[in-house]
Design an enzyme around this catalytic site. Sequence first.
Site, mmCIF file in Angstrom:
data_model
loop_
_atom_site.group_PDB
_atom_site.id
_atom_site.type_symbol
_atom_site.label_atom_id
_atom_site.label_comp_id
_atom_site.label_asym_id
_atom_site.label_seq_id
_atom_site.Cartn_x
_atom_site.Cartn_y
_atom_site.Cartn_z
ATOM 1 N N HIS A 130 0.815 -1.215 0.000
ATOM 2 C CA HIS A 130 0.000 0.000 0.000
ATOM 3 C C HIS A 130 0.853 1.272 0.000
ATOM 4 C CE1 HIS A 130 -3.728 1.921 -0.089
ATOM 5 N NE2 HIS A 130 -4.381 1.223 0.832
ATOM 6 N N ASP A 175 -2.464 1.586 -4.887
ATOM 7 C CA ASP A 175 -3.743 1.878 -4.242
ATOM 8 C C ASP A 175 -4.791 0.916 -4.765
ATOM 9 O OD1 ASP A 175 -5.044 3.062 -6.708
ATOM 10 O OD2 ASP A 175 -3.416 4.522 -6.423
#
Length: 513
Positions: free
Chosen positions: A483, A487
């Site tokens: 992350h 995304d």
Amino acid sequence: MMISRRIWQKRPPTSSWIFLRPYTSQISVPSPSPSRFPVQTPSLIGFLSSYAASSFRSVYKISSLEMPSMVSRCCYSNHALADLPASGIVDVPLAQTGEGIAECELLKWFVKEGDEIEEFQPLCAVQSDKATIEITSRYKGKVAQLLHAPGNIVKVGETLLKLVVGDSAVPTPSSDVLESVKPPGSENSPDSKLNKDTVGGVLATPTVRNLAKLYGINLYDVDATGKDGRVLKEDVLKYAVQKGAADGPSTASVSADCREQLLGEEETYPQTFAEVKWYPDDKTVPLRGFQRTMVKTMSMAAKIPHFHYVEEINCDALVKLKASFQNNNSDPNIKHTFLPSLIKSLSMAMSKYPFMNSCFNEESLEVILKGSHNIGIAMATQHGLAVPNIKNVQSLSILEITKELSRLQQLAKDNELNPADNSGGTITLSNIGAIGGKFGAPLLNLPEVAIIAMGRIEKVPRLSDDGNVYPSPIMTVNIGADHRVLDGATVAKFCNEWKQLIENPELLLLQMR
């Protein structure tokens, strides 16, 4: 291999020259040392033995061999003079097998004590965190002593074995597999050396050594009655009775089963959790090779912020495509599966979403977009989890991927993967469906930023547009992503692209080169 180097030294010119005729002497000439090249006054003495120097003076009537004239001198020395003794015992250490490798597990020996070996002959196989490597000999000679047993962890630079080179007469151990038993504390002593009388120290078989450990007996205290001073099991038992074996069970209390285990073949300990059988007592199972790598990589991966994206893919067209490949297969050595088509379609999807094929540099906060699609395939082997990768998938056909995948699977099964096969991956596929399970939640294979776990293909009921129920082969995929780099929207779009190519494999033809 004789490697020579040329050492040139020049002096300022003068008006005179001296020409030297080659001289041959029967006396061996020592290799010149730097101290024999004085800066101010060059001398030829360094190149000649004392006998040759005196002969040279007598022939040419020169009282001094020092020459203030310009001399362009060239002498030859070879590394073998420093590295390879003319005779004696040399240590063969574990060389550096790869960048960042500090230790390796010894898998097996290809030689035994007393064997005559040639230069570059394989000595043993070792396994690092990344691959299995063969260690070869730099010398020609005879194996004097093997210092490690298969399964031992050997650090880089530590001596693996000792070789006798040249004409040195060194006692050779008997044909039985013998071990060197060191006195307590000697294993950690940096000054520990070979016994002066015998290369192997106290001679004893592994089972005798185990028996001595059971009774807490130092074999140096036991009177040996075997050939060449070898300690026999009877010697150990007799010594235990004499001393009362205070720290261990008496000989009378040793059951027949226990005695058979102690005096029989050396017990082989399992190397993986999957092979560990149930025992009434706890057993310590050491982690080796790929299992050690998994400990390190997963410990680091657990610190990375993950998120997972799950999707279902209809594999009806993929099942038909695989059946068509197999029906038209004329090569008995090729077995078509679903995986090569999934790998190729994954590569095409990554071409549209290059961030899926990248790595993250945490120090500089930079993302490196990889040009090659080196897709790693997680493989469960009896030696642990291996993740070799198929290089440059973007340039390969499905048939070429099939052949390369088969090669890697065979190497992984034989525990013969090399460092090149295991390094350079850019994304990983974990096909847990081949074993079982609908889906998993994988952890990243750093420094990659994405990993995909694929479940098994199973038929589930689906509703058509007109409301009828029909069976459909469905595969669940779970994409684990870093992350810090990716995304949810990017991963979702990428997965939709990959899903479209799997459900409509004819679209692969539009982009294939």
